[in-house]
Design a protein around this motif. Structure first.
Motif, PDB file in Angstrom:
ATOM      1  N   SER A  52       0.836  -1.199   0.000  1.00  0.00           N
ATOM      2  CA  SER A  52       0.000   0.000   0.000  1.00  0.00           C
ATOM      3  C   SER A  52       0.867   1.244   0.000  1.00  0.00           C
ATOM      4  CB  SER A  52      -0.897   0.011   1.238  1.00  0.00           C
ATOM      5  OG  SER A  52      -1.541   1.254   1.356  1.00  0.00           O
ATOM      6  N   VAL A  55       0.843   4.585   4.470  1.00  0.00           N
ATOM      7  CA  VAL A  55       1.607   3.913   5.520  1.00  0.00           C
ATOM      8  C   VAL A  55       1.328   4.582   6.859  1.00  0.00           C
ATOM      9  CG1 VAL A  55       3.925   3.375   6.365  1.00  0.00           C
ATOM     10  CG2 VAL A  55       3.424   3.187   3.924  1.00  0.00           C
ATOM     11  N   TYR A 100      -0.828   0.183   5.146  1.00  0.00           N
ATOM     12  CA  TYR A 100       0.304  -0.619   5.634  1.00  0.00           C
ATOM     13  C   TYR A 100       0.608  -0.154   7.050  1.00  0.00           C
ATOM     14  CZ  TYR A 100       4.980  -2.760   5.594  1.00  0.00           C
ATOM     15  OH  TYR A 100       6.103  -3.500   5.879  1.00  0.00           O
ATOM     16  N   THR A 102       2.650  -0.163  10.353  1.00  0.00           N
ATOM     17  CA  THR A 102       3.955  -0.545  10.894  1.00  0.00           C
ATOM     18  C   THR A 102       4.318   0.373  12.053  1.00  0.00           C
ATOM     19  OG1 THR A 102       6.207  -1.179  10.288  1.00  0.00           O
ATOM     20  CG2 THR A 102       5.335   0.842   9.275  1.00  0.00           C
ATOM     21  N   GLN A 136      11.368  -0.073   4.348  1.00  0.00           N
ATOM     22  CA  GLN A 136       9.922  -0.220   4.081  1.00  0.00           C
ATOM     23  C   GLN A 136       9.415   0.981   3.285  1.00  0.00           C
ATOM     24  OE1 GLN A 136       9.128  -0.698   8.384  1.00  0.00           O
ATOM     25  NE2 GLN A 136       7.787  -2.404   7.844  1.00  0.00           N
ATOM     26  N   LEU A 140       7.851   1.068  -0.501  1.00  0.00           N
ATOM     27  CA  LEU A 140       6.435   1.389  -0.695  1.00  0.00           C
ATOM     28  C   LEU A 140       6.226   2.748  -1.353  1.00  0.00           C
ATOM     29  CD1 LEU A 140       5.209   0.112   2.782  1.00  0.00           C
ATOM     30  CD2 LEU A 140       4.756  -0.960   0.565  1.00  0.00           C
TER      31      LEU A 140
END
Ligand code: SF4
Length: 235
Positions: A52, A55, A100, A102, A136, A140
């Motif tokens: 995605s 984030v 996403y 995280t 990451q 992304l």
């Protein structure tokens, strides 16, 4: 001000999902904080490898997230997902598919010494885990980042009080975008800070702070309806 680090990657490679799976494998095997004597055990928590371009970055997983192996699955996580629902993402399943989820550090840091909530990850843990988050984000290439809580907000917007960032929208260089301005791709990644949803945080006890949260969710709702890259066809 510097552009947000770790965001120069190509957003659209055919193998992005595979690369993300590989990155997750690498992070899952990380034991840096144990080797450095900062954690007793390492159990990195990551979302499903959904590439995605929205984030959300929290502080660190809690005990329940560690047990479930799933980010934001505890009480604070449910509160956060309820905020996303108010912004127009109708269900937990839709949120996990579209965003996403995280965190600054990937392992449960343990309970706080004072017994109220979880321990804030130390500067050493944050530094050791930073390359994971950088990778990451590089992979992304999000158009929207939602930093949740002070630790995450400081990562993207340097140290600014919650009261002057929540409810406001920033470009990737940390410049505020006034409410009447329509952001463009030149501003990506947009940064929309949110407070920490944990009950241990007393910031939301004040009515004026709850108003700022409502402003932030209103802004998020507008952004989610914008026709930009990464926008899911259906919520
Ligand atoms: S918190 Fe991050 S750097 Fe530390 S062991 Fe876990 S994954 Fe590795």
């Amino acid at each position: 001000m510097e552009t947000v680090p770790g965001l120069s990657g190509n957003p659209r490679t055919p193998s992005r999902r595979l690369e993300l799976r590989e990155l997750h494998r690498e992070i899952t095997s990380c034991r840096h904080c144990v080797d450095a004597g900062l954690l007793v055990r390492a159990a990195p928590v990551l979302p499903a490898p959904i590439p995605s371009q929205i984030v959300l970055v929290g502080q660190a997983p809690g005990r329940l997230e560690e047990a479930a192996g799933r980010p934001f699955s505890g009480r604070a996580g449910r509160e956060l997902l309820s905020w996303l629902a108010r912004a127009g993402i109708p269900s937990e399943e839709a949120a996990r598919r579209r965003v996403y989820l995280t965190s600054i550090t990937k392992c449960f840091p343990g309970a706080s010494p004072g017994g109220t909530g979880d321990r804030r990850p130390s500067a050493g843990e944050v530094a050791l885990c930073a390359p994971h988050l950088d990778r990451q984000l590089a992979l992304l290439a999000p158009w929207l980042i939602l930093p949740v809580g002070k630790l995450a907000i400081d990562r993207f917007l340097s140290a600014r009080p919650l009261g002057v960032v929540v409810g406001r929208l920033f470009d990737g260089a940390g410049r505020e975008l006034p409410a009447g301005d329509r952001p463009s791709s030149a501003h990506f990644p947009l940064l929309l800070p949110l407070p920490h949803p944990s009950g241990a945080s007393r910031w939301l006890n004040r009515p004026e702070h709850r108003d700022l949260l409502e402003q932030a969710l209103g802004r998020l709702s507008q952004l989610l309806r914008s026709p930009w890259p990464g926008r899911a066809k259906r919520l």
